[in-house]
Design a protein around this motif. Structure first.
Motif, short mmCIF file in Angstrom:
data_model
loop_
_atom_site.label_atom_id
_atom_site.label_comp_id
_atom_site.label_asym_id
_atom_site.label_seq_id
_atom_site.Cartn_x
_atom_site.Cartn_y
_atom_site.Cartn_z
N VAL A 66 74.92 61.15 69.23
CA VAL A 66 73.53 60.87 68.86
C VAL A 66 73.37 59.36 68.80
CG1 VAL A 66 71.72 61.21 67.14
CG2 VAL A 66 73.44 63.00 67.50
N VAL A 67 72.29 58.85 69.42
CA VAL A 67 71.99 57.43 69.40
C VAL A 67 70.71 57.23 68.59
CG1 VAL A 67 71.41 55.39 70.78
CG2 VAL A 67 73.05 57.07 71.65
N VAL A 68 70.79 56.35 67.59
CA VAL A 68 69.63 55.98 66.78
C VAL A 68 69.30 54.53 67.13
CG1 VAL A 68 68.77 55.62 64.44
CG2 VAL A 68 70.27 57.57 64.93
N ARG A 69 68.09 54.31 67.67
CA ARG A 69 67.68 52.97 68.10
C ARG A 69 66.63 52.44 67.13
NH1 ARG A 69 69.53 52.45 73.48
NH2 ARG A 69 69.91 54.47 74.46
N ALA A 70 66.86 51.21 66.65
CA ALA A 70 65.92 50.58 65.74
C ALA A 70 65.40 49.29 66.35
CB ALA A 70 66.60 50.28 64.41
N SER A 71 64.12 49.00 66.11
CA SER A 71 63.55 47.73 66.53
C SER A 71 62.58 47.26 65.46
CB SER A 71 62.85 47.86 67.89
OG SER A 71 61.77 48.76 67.80
N GLY A 72 62.62 45.94 65.19
CA GLY A 72 61.79 45.37 64.14
C GLY A 72 62.65 44.88 62.98
N SER A 110 70.20 46.36 68.60
CA SER A 110 70.01 45.24 69.51
C SER A 110 68.57 44.72 69.54
CB SER A 110 70.48 45.60 70.93
OG SER A 110 69.79 46.71 71.43
N GLU A 111 67.62 45.52 69.08
CA GLU A 111 66.22 45.08 69.05
C GLU A 111 65.74 44.76 67.63
OE1 GLU A 111 64.24 44.53 71.75
OE2 GLU A 111 66.04 44.92 72.95
N VAL A 112 66.66 44.63 66.68
CA VAL A 112 66.31 44.32 65.29
C VAL A 112 66.10 42.82 65.17
CG1 VAL A 112 67.23 44.26 62.93
CG2 VAL A 112 67.38 46.35 64.30
N PHE A 154 67.71 41.62 59.57
CA PHE A 154 68.60 42.63 59.02
C PHE A 154 69.03 42.19 57.63
CE2 PHE A 154 72.54 45.17 58.81
CZ PHE A 154 72.01 46.40 59.15
N GLY A 155 68.41 42.78 56.61
CA GLY A 155 68.68 42.39 55.23
C GLY A 155 69.72 43.27 54.55
N SER A 156 69.89 43.02 53.27
CA SER A 156 70.91 43.74 52.49
C SER A 156 70.64 45.24 52.42
CB SER A 156 71.02 43.15 51.08
OG SER A 156 69.79 43.27 50.40
N MET A 212 70.91 37.74 64.36
CA MET A 212 70.08 38.32 63.29
C MET A 212 70.75 39.51 62.62
SD MET A 212 67.59 36.51 62.89
CE MET A 212 66.03 35.87 63.32
N VAL A 213 71.63 40.17 63.34
CA VAL A 213 72.35 41.31 62.79
C VAL A 213 73.82 40.96 62.53
CG1 VAL A 213 73.09 43.69 63.19
CG2 VAL A 213 70.80 42.97 63.87
N LEU A 214 74.45 40.30 63.48
CA LEU A 214 75.87 39.99 63.34
C LEU A 214 76.16 39.06 62.17
CD1 LEU A 214 76.82 39.54 67.09
CD2 LEU A 214 77.49 41.42 65.57
N ARG A 215 75.31 38.10 61.94
CA ARG A 215 75.55 37.14 60.86
C ARG A 215 75.58 37.82 59.48
NH1 ARG A 215 72.55 31.38 60.50
NH2 ARG A 215 74.43 30.28 59.86
N PRO A 216 74.60 38.63 59.12
CA PRO A 216 74.69 39.30 57.81
C PRO A 216 75.90 40.23 57.70
CG PRO A 216 72.48 39.54 58.73
CD PRO A 216 73.32 38.89 59.77
N LEU A 217 76.24 40.92 58.79
CA LEU A 217 77.40 41.82 58.75
C LEU A 217 78.68 41.03 58.54
CD1 LEU A 217 76.54 44.37 61.59
CD2 LEU A 217 76.37 44.70 59.11
#
Length: 131
Positions: free
Chosen positions: A20-26, A58-60, A63-65, A93-98
């Protein structure tokens, strides 16, 4: 007057064979994370172990806590259910918080959905019967 600008979060789910693939954007933050939570709950309910649930971020754009907490919650669920959780993250935007949260080595992060799905385990062969 202080205003904040949020991009709405759009989340969609698709079944790819047994994964299952869940895609998020925004933006993923405390105001929008419920949409991601709901789709991940359904994804884990319909996933077939040992095939993964892949979360494509990839379209986020933020990406917060709240997003980090959601991934950790589902990482624990994945470990308990035998369903691998794979994250697709390609930009800061995603890799840095992780990375800042120390999750680079905890979560399974991939550069694209195709690679995350390609690493899906093959269906094990049926056990042989002794003659």
């Amino acid at each position: 007057m202080f205003t904040t600008s949020h991009l709405p979060l759009h989340v969609q789910r698709e079944v790819c064979v047994l994964s299952v693939v869940v895609r998020a954007s925004g933006d993923v933050d405390q105001d929008t994370v419920a949409a991601l939570h709901d789709e991940l709950r359904v994804a884990f309910a319909v996933a077939t172990p040992p095939h993964p649930v892949v979360v494509d971020l990839s379209e986020v754009t933020f990406f917060g806590s709240a997003g980090i907490n959601e991934l950790l919650t589902h990482h624990r669920l994945a470990a308990a259910s035998g369903i691998p959780l794979r994250i697709v993250a390609t930009h800061r935007m995603v890799l840095r918080p992780l990375t800042a949260a120390g999750l680079g080595d905890v979560l399974e992060i991939h550069p694209d959905v195709e690679q995350a799905l390609r690493l899906a385990p093959a269906v094990p062969p049926a056990p042989r019967r002794a003659r």
